[in-house]
Enzyme design. Sequence first.
Site, short mmCIF file in Angstrom:
data_model
loop_
_atom_site.label_atom_id
_atom_site.label_comp_id
_atom_site.label_asym_id
_atom_site.label_seq_id
_atom_site.Cartn_x
_atom_site.Cartn_y
_atom_site.Cartn_z
N ASP A 30 58.68 -8.33 61.38
CA ASP A 30 59.84 -7.52 60.97
C ASP A 30 59.70 -6.12 61.58
O ASP A 30 58.64 -5.50 61.45
CB ASP A 30 59.86 -7.44 59.44
CG ASP A 30 60.97 -6.55 58.92
OD1 ASP A 30 61.94 -6.34 59.67
OD2 ASP A 30 60.86 -6.08 57.77
N ASN A 32 62.25 -3.64 61.08
CA ASN A 32 63.08 -2.62 60.42
C ASN A 32 62.88 -2.53 58.91
O ASN A 32 63.65 -1.89 58.21
CB ASN A 32 64.56 -2.83 60.76
CG ASN A 32 65.07 -4.17 60.24
OD1 ASN A 32 64.31 -4.94 59.64
ND2 ASN A 32 66.34 -4.46 60.45
N ASP A 34 63.20 -4.71 56.47
CA ASP A 34 64.04 -5.42 55.49
C ASP A 34 63.37 -6.70 54.99
O ASP A 34 63.96 -7.47 54.25
CB ASP A 34 65.44 -5.73 56.08
CG ASP A 34 65.38 -6.70 57.26
OD1 ASP A 34 64.27 -7.14 57.64
OD2 ASP A 34 66.44 -7.01 57.82
N ASP A 38 62.58 -10.19 63.06
CA ASP A 38 63.74 -9.97 63.93
C ASP A 38 63.31 -9.96 65.39
O ASP A 38 62.13 -10.09 65.71
CB ASP A 38 64.45 -8.66 63.54
CG ASP A 38 63.46 -7.52 63.34
OD1 ASP A 38 62.55 -7.39 64.18
OD2 ASP A 38 63.57 -6.79 62.33
N ASP A 107 66.91 -21.92 70.88
CA ASP A 107 67.25 -23.11 70.09
C ASP A 107 68.76 -23.28 70.19
O ASP A 107 69.52 -22.34 69.94
CB ASP A 107 66.84 -22.85 68.63
CG ASP A 107 66.42 -24.10 67.90
OD1 ASP A 107 67.09 -25.12 68.07
OD2 ASP A 107 65.44 -24.03 67.13
N ASP A 209 68.54 -28.92 69.02
CA ASP A 209 68.36 -29.33 67.64
C ASP A 209 68.95 -30.73 67.42
O ASP A 209 70.05 -31.01 67.92
CB ASP A 209 69.08 -28.31 66.75
CG ASP A 209 68.83 -28.53 65.28
OD1 ASP A 209 67.68 -28.37 64.84
OD2 ASP A 209 69.81 -28.86 64.56
N GLU A 279 65.08 -32.18 70.25
CA GLU A 279 64.46 -32.57 68.98
C GLU A 279 64.97 -33.99 68.72
O GLU A 279 66.10 -34.19 68.28
CB GLU A 279 64.87 -31.65 67.83
CG GLU A 279 64.07 -31.96 66.57
CD GLU A 279 64.76 -31.61 65.27
OE1 GLU A 279 64.11 -31.68 64.22
OE2 GLU A 279 65.97 -31.32 65.28
N HIS A 341 58.47 -25.82 61.86
CA HIS A 341 59.02 -25.18 60.66
C HIS A 341 59.58 -26.18 59.66
O HIS A 341 60.03 -25.78 58.58
CB HIS A 341 60.10 -24.18 61.09
CG HIS A 341 61.27 -24.87 61.75
ND1 HIS A 341 61.16 -25.58 62.93
CD2 HIS A 341 62.56 -25.00 61.37
CE1 HIS A 341 62.33 -26.09 63.25
NE2 HIS A 341 63.20 -25.75 62.32
N ASP A 342 59.62 -27.45 60.03
CA ASP A 342 60.17 -28.47 59.12
C ASP A 342 59.08 -29.31 58.45
O ASP A 342 59.39 -30.08 57.54
CB ASP A 342 61.07 -29.44 59.91
CG ASP A 342 62.33 -28.78 60.43
OD1 ASP A 342 62.84 -27.88 59.75
OD2 ASP A 342 62.79 -29.17 61.51
#
Length: 553
Positions: A30, A32, A34, A38, A107, A209, A279, A341-342
């Site tokens: 990150d 910034n 939040d 990013d 992606d 994807d 994928e 990530h899955d």
Amino acid sequence: MTEVQQDDGLAFPWWKRGVIYQVYPRSFQDSNGDGTGDLRGITSRLDYVSWLGVSAIWISPFYPSPMADFGYDVSDYCAVDPLFGTLADFDALLTEAHARDIRVIVDFVPNHTSDQHPWFLESRASKSNPKRDWYFWRDAKPDGTLPNNWLAHFGGPMWTLDEATGQYYLHSFLPQQPDLNWRNPEVKAAMLDALRFWLDKGVDGFRFDVAHNIMKDPNLADNPPAGNTAQWHRFAGDFSTQLHINDKNHPDIHVIYKEIRKLIDSYSTPGHERFMIGETHVYDGPTWAALFGDHLDEMHMPGNFGLLKTPWNATAIRSHVEMIEQAVPEGGWPNYVISNHDDPRTATRVGAKQAKVAMMLLLTLRGTPTIYNGEELGMENVAIPADRERDPWGLRVPGLGLGRDPQRTPMQWDTSPNAGFTTPAATPWLPLADDWETRNVAVEKDDAKSILNLTEELLVLRGTHPALAHGDWEAIGGLPEECLVYTRSTAEQRLLVALNLTDTEHQFMLPYTGTGLVITSTGKDRTGKISLTFMVLQPNEGILIDITGAKLA
Ligand code: NOJ
């Protein structure tokens, strides 16, 4: 050290030679404060990526999105969500990556848009809207039941009723992710334009994807029951009760991918080859291999997720790799995935003590590996308190461990507050792992025996050892079930990889005479000569050995 591998040019373009590193942008860095990663954050960590030695990053979606599926619900294919930055931030990232010789793969989500995409808003406006046919709209059957029996990945039927027009629309995933109708030429043209947008910017490739989902049976025929047929790598509740033969991977898919490949190739120049990886959750060898195209004119690499469902023993892993080696067409190129990530973190799936062995396996097979960010640290799944669960899959289909938050927690960079992922005052979008103070890039860089340093070393070795980069793969048989041993060979060089897949010691005879030379080992405690006749593998040990010139017994 053996000769430095020659650059073989087009025969071994970057996507065959190198390793892909998956960056999940929400969780990488990150910039910034939040609490969400990013694009500027990614750029600020490119020196690390370069040190690690990967040749490309694949960045999961950063496009404008209502985030119902954390970016896999795209509402504009040619822009950046303000959460992640701006197009100028992307351009800067691309320039900085290229300056470090790192390729950038974006992606691309071809199967569905967000329900907030202007195309869908138009499409749903009325039955006669010119974009009505851009998506799948159907009436209920005369008896009032759904248009067909298809079930969505993320729970429930694939059909949602639009009250205003009285018709159902199709969505393979969430109701907020309506499927595009690729049989409509305008859809295809619009999507090819989106690809051109990123190709014109200079991106090096695309990860498509659920690439095999885009072509469905033209009659939308019902799916038959699954019976005992394993068709996916994880049990996913009701979804797994059907054989998904009509809702995806219809043979017409080849026509579309040939067109896509033509477009991508038209941007390729020597030294700047563009590329696509799909994928593709297709687990049957020949059907998977067909996705390369009958003239290698479709996907450069249909993704191979087979290791994710392969039991952690030598017989199963060996037969999976042999299946892939046999299936890959002449001129094609294998690839392997052990996490993303899955799916659960490798250290959680196969056991933390096996994480280094798994990394050695991934980085010594023939083909292009993908490393998911954090795997190089041995990160594990993180237990997410119920009030911080975010993933719609886990929330909609609870109780089956399908939620993907545990593997999406922030990268652990150093010992500063929030592990250096975000500012000290921020709340990371998902909680950090408990072990972040000891398992992070800074600490592991200083530990010669860390999985991070092993990963970095193996990546260097892939570049310096032709046998690892592109040599043939062959398993050695007749060994204990707990140990996987294979060779990687070119005409000039032969390496042996010996992996103990358990946490007990194993001894066995090898079919060679004499000794080999240890190149590295997971424990970093082996050097010099090693017997090629009788081998003792310590618990959870992997060894890479130069056996060039060794004679068979
Ligand atoms: C596969 C992606 O990897 C996953 O994260 C996403 O939820 C589905 N496709 C739907 O786009």
